[in-house]
Design a protein around this motif. Structure first.
Motif, PDB file in Angstrom:
ATOM      1  N   VAL A  86       0.835  -1.202   0.000  1.00  0.00           N
ATOM      2  CA  VAL A  86       0.000   0.000   0.000  1.00  0.00           C
ATOM      3  C   VAL A  86       0.871   1.253   0.000  1.00  0.00           C
ATOM      4  CG1 VAL A  86      -1.987  -1.056   1.161  1.00  0.00           C
ATOM      5  CG2 VAL A  86      -0.177  -0.017   2.522  1.00  0.00           C
ATOM      6  N   ASN A  87       0.325   2.333  -0.522  1.00  0.00           N
ATOM      7  CA  ASN A  87       1.014   3.616  -0.556  1.00  0.00           C
ATOM      8  C   ASN A  87       0.774   4.355   0.764  1.00  0.00           C
ATOM      9  OD1 ASN A  87       2.381   5.931  -1.372  1.00  0.00           O
ATOM     10  ND2 ASN A  87       0.560   6.788  -2.339  1.00  0.00           N
ATOM     11  N   GLU A  88       1.432   3.858   1.814  1.00  0.00           N
ATOM     12  CA  GLU A  88       1.338   4.472   3.140  1.00  0.00           C
ATOM     13  C   GLU A  88       2.739   4.605   3.714  1.00  0.00           C
ATOM     14  OE1 GLU A  88      -1.326   2.071   5.455  1.00  0.00           O
ATOM     15  OE2 GLU A  88      -3.008   2.447   4.110  1.00  0.00           O
ATOM     16  N   LYS A  89       2.919   5.626   4.549  1.00  0.00           N
ATOM     17  CA  LYS A  89       4.239   5.960   5.072  1.00  0.00           C
ATOM     18  C   LYS A  89       4.946   4.785   5.739  1.00  0.00           C
ATOM     19  CE  LYS A  89       6.631   9.187   8.097  1.00  0.00           C
ATOM     20  NZ  LYS A  89       6.493  10.394   8.944  1.00  0.00           N
ATOM     21  N   GLN A  90       4.341   4.164   6.713  1.00  0.00           N
ATOM     22  CA  GLN A  90       5.024   3.104   7.465  1.00  0.00           C
ATOM     23  C   GLN A  90       5.395   1.895   6.604  1.00  0.00           C
ATOM     24  OE1 GLN A  90       6.556   3.317  10.382  1.00  0.00           O
ATOM     25  NE2 GLN A  90       5.884   5.436  10.257  1.00  0.00           N
ATOM     26  N   PRO A  91       4.492   1.385   5.761  1.00  0.00           N
ATOM     27  CA  PRO A  91       4.904   0.269   4.893  1.00  0.00           C
ATOM     28  C   PRO A  91       6.064   0.633   3.967  1.00  0.00           C
ATOM     29  CG  PRO A  91       2.525   0.363   5.009  1.00  0.00           C
ATOM     30  CD  PRO A  91       3.044   1.607   5.681  1.00  0.00           C
ATOM     31  N   ILE A  92       6.098   1.849   3.455  1.00  0.00           N
ATOM     32  CA  ILE A  92       7.200   2.278   2.594  1.00  0.00           C
ATOM     33  C   ILE A  92       8.498   2.306   3.377  1.00  0.00           C
ATOM     34  CG2 ILE A  92       8.163   4.239   1.310  1.00  0.00           C
ATOM     35  CD1 ILE A  92       5.223   4.848   0.440  1.00  0.00           C
ATOM     36  N   LEU A  93       8.475   2.890   4.564  1.00  0.00           N
ATOM     37  CA  LEU A  93       9.681   2.978   5.387  1.00  0.00           C
ATOM     38  C   LEU A  93      10.151   1.594   5.843  1.00  0.00           C
ATOM     39  CD1 LEU A  93       8.855   6.161   7.508  1.00  0.00           C
ATOM     40  CD2 LEU A  93      10.130   6.008   5.353  1.00  0.00           C
ATOM     41  N   GLN A  94       9.206   0.732   6.213  1.00  0.00           N
ATOM     42  CA  GLN A  94       9.567  -0.628   6.648  1.00  0.00           C
ATOM     43  C   GLN A  94      10.160  -1.437   5.495  1.00  0.00           C
ATOM     44  OE1 GLN A  94       5.795  -1.890   8.263  1.00  0.00           O
ATOM     45  NE2 GLN A  94       6.210  -0.977  10.269  1.00  0.00           N
ATOM     46  N   ALA A  95       9.590  -1.321   4.306  1.00  0.00           N
ATOM     47  CA  ALA A  95      10.115  -2.046   3.151  1.00  0.00           C
ATOM     48  C   ALA A  95      11.519  -1.548   2.802  1.00  0.00           C
ATOM     49  CB  ALA A  95       9.181  -1.883   1.954  1.00  0.00           C
ATOM     50  N   THR A  96      11.732  -0.260   2.938  1.00  0.00           N
ATOM     51  CA  THR A  96      13.055   0.315   2.677  1.00  0.00           C
ATOM     52  C   THR A  96      14.095  -0.299   3.600  1.00  0.00           C
ATOM     53  OG1 THR A  96      12.078   2.407   1.929  1.00  0.00           O
ATOM     54  CG2 THR A  96      14.382   2.467   2.679  1.00  0.00           C
ATOM     55  N   ILE A  97      13.791  -0.384   4.880  1.00  0.00           N
ATOM     56  CA  ILE A  97      14.726  -0.955   5.854  1.00  0.00           C
ATOM     57  C   ILE A  97      14.924  -2.445   5.603  1.00  0.00           C
ATOM     58  CG2 ILE A  97      15.114  -1.431   8.308  1.00  0.00           C
ATOM     59  CD1 ILE A  97      15.540   1.526   7.372  1.00  0.00           C
ATOM     60  N   GLU A  98      13.856  -3.152   5.255  1.00  0.00           N
ATOM     61  CA  GLU A  98      13.975  -4.590   4.960  1.00  0.00           C
ATOM     62  C   GLU A  98      14.924  -4.823   3.788  1.00  0.00           C
ATOM     63  OE1 GLU A  98      11.224  -8.412   3.586  1.00  0.00           O
ATOM     64  OE2 GLU A  98      10.232  -6.550   4.181  1.00  0.00           O
ATOM     65  N   LEU A  99      14.774  -4.037   2.736  1.00  0.00           N
ATOM     66  CA  LEU A  99      15.641  -4.180   1.574  1.00  0.00           C
ATOM     67  C   LEU A  99      17.081  -3.821   1.916  1.00  0.00           C
ATOM     68  CD1 LEU A  99      16.093  -4.785  -1.402  1.00  0.00           C
ATOM     69  CD2 LEU A  99      15.347  -2.436  -1.906  1.00  0.00           C
ATOM     70  N   LEU A 100      17.282  -2.717   2.605  1.00  0.00           N
ATOM     71  CA  LEU A 100      18.631  -2.312   2.991  1.00  0.00           C
ATOM     72  C   LEU A 100      19.302  -3.378   3.851  1.00  0.00           C
ATOM     73  CD1 LEU A 100      20.806  -0.068   2.994  1.00  0.00           C
ATOM     74  CD2 LEU A 100      19.791   0.683   5.150  1.00  0.00           C
ATOM     75  N   ASN A 101      18.584  -3.874   4.851  1.00  0.00           N
ATOM     76  CA  ASN A 101      19.146  -4.913   5.723  1.00  0.00           C
ATOM     77  C   ASN A 101      19.509  -6.167   4.936  1.00  0.00           C
ATOM     78  OD1 ASN A 101      19.035  -3.357   8.044  1.00  0.00           O
ATOM     79  ND2 ASN A 101      17.044  -4.156   8.675  1.00  0.00           N
ATOM     80  N   GLY A 102      18.687  -6.533   3.963  1.00  0.00           N
ATOM     81  CA  GLY A 102      18.980  -7.699   3.143  1.00  0.00           C
ATOM     82  C   GLY A 102      20.243  -7.522   2.322  1.00  0.00           C
ATOM     83  N   ILE A 103      20.412  -6.350   1.734  1.00  0.00           N
ATOM     84  CA  ILE A 103      21.609  -6.076   0.926  1.00  0.00           C
ATOM     85  C   ILE A 103      22.847  -6.060   1.800  1.00  0.00           C
ATOM     86  CG2 ILE A 103      22.775  -4.307  -0.443  1.00  0.00           C
ATOM     87  CD1 ILE A 103      19.976  -3.606  -1.605  1.00  0.00           C
ATOM     88  N   VAL A 104      22.750  -5.395   2.946  1.00  0.00           N
ATOM     89  CA  VAL A 104      23.897  -5.306   3.868  1.00  0.00           C
ATOM     90  C   VAL A 104      24.299  -6.693   4.354  1.00  0.00           C
ATOM     91  CG1 VAL A 104      24.552  -4.517   6.180  1.00  0.00           C
ATOM     92  CG2 VAL A 104      23.483  -2.928   4.581  1.00  0.00           C
TER      93      VAL A 104
END
Length: 122
Positions: free
Chosen positions: A14-32
């Motif tokens: 969904v286009n909502e602040k928290q899901p966007i921010l959480q997905a960003t951190i999930e992706l970053l953590n996965g790459i790191v």
């Protein structure tokens, strides 16, 4: 040491602040995690979002993390190609590393696995 690019992408339900921010951190953590990198190894991070994700800047989530405040971050809109994957966040990290191009692990999560099935874990 070389500069290598590490790609990644994730979708958001969904286009909502928290899901966007959480997905960003999930992706970053996965790459790191997959690449064993530290914030000090990163030259910069380019982040794109599809036009349907405008509830938050993904970079805002990263700026809140400890040791990430000095990493240069840039957000932009992904090219809006008709029929392309919706609600998608994409990363391109430029990283100082001794790894070869073949040793770099790109990370595609959620619905973004369709972008690079050859690089996505099943």
């Amino acid at each position: 040491m070389n500069v290598r690019g590490i790609r990644g992408a994730i979708t958001v339900d969904v286009n909502e602040k928290q899901p966007i921010l959480q997905a960003t951190i999930e992706l970053l953590n996965g790459i790191v995690k997959e690449n064993g990198i530290l914030p000090e190894d990163i030259c910069s991070v380019m982040i794109t979002v599809t036009h349907d994700l405008d509830a938050a800047f993904p970079a805002a989530a990263i700026r809140q993390l400890s040791d990430w405040e000095l990493v240069p971050l840039m957000c932009a809109l992904e090219v809006p190609v008709k029929g392309s994957l919706e609600r998608c966040i994409r990363f391109l990290l430029h990283v100082n590393t001794d790894k070869t191009q073949a040793e770099i692990k790109h990370v595609y999560l959620g619905g973004a696995q369709v972008l690079r099935p050859d690089l996505s874990k099943t």
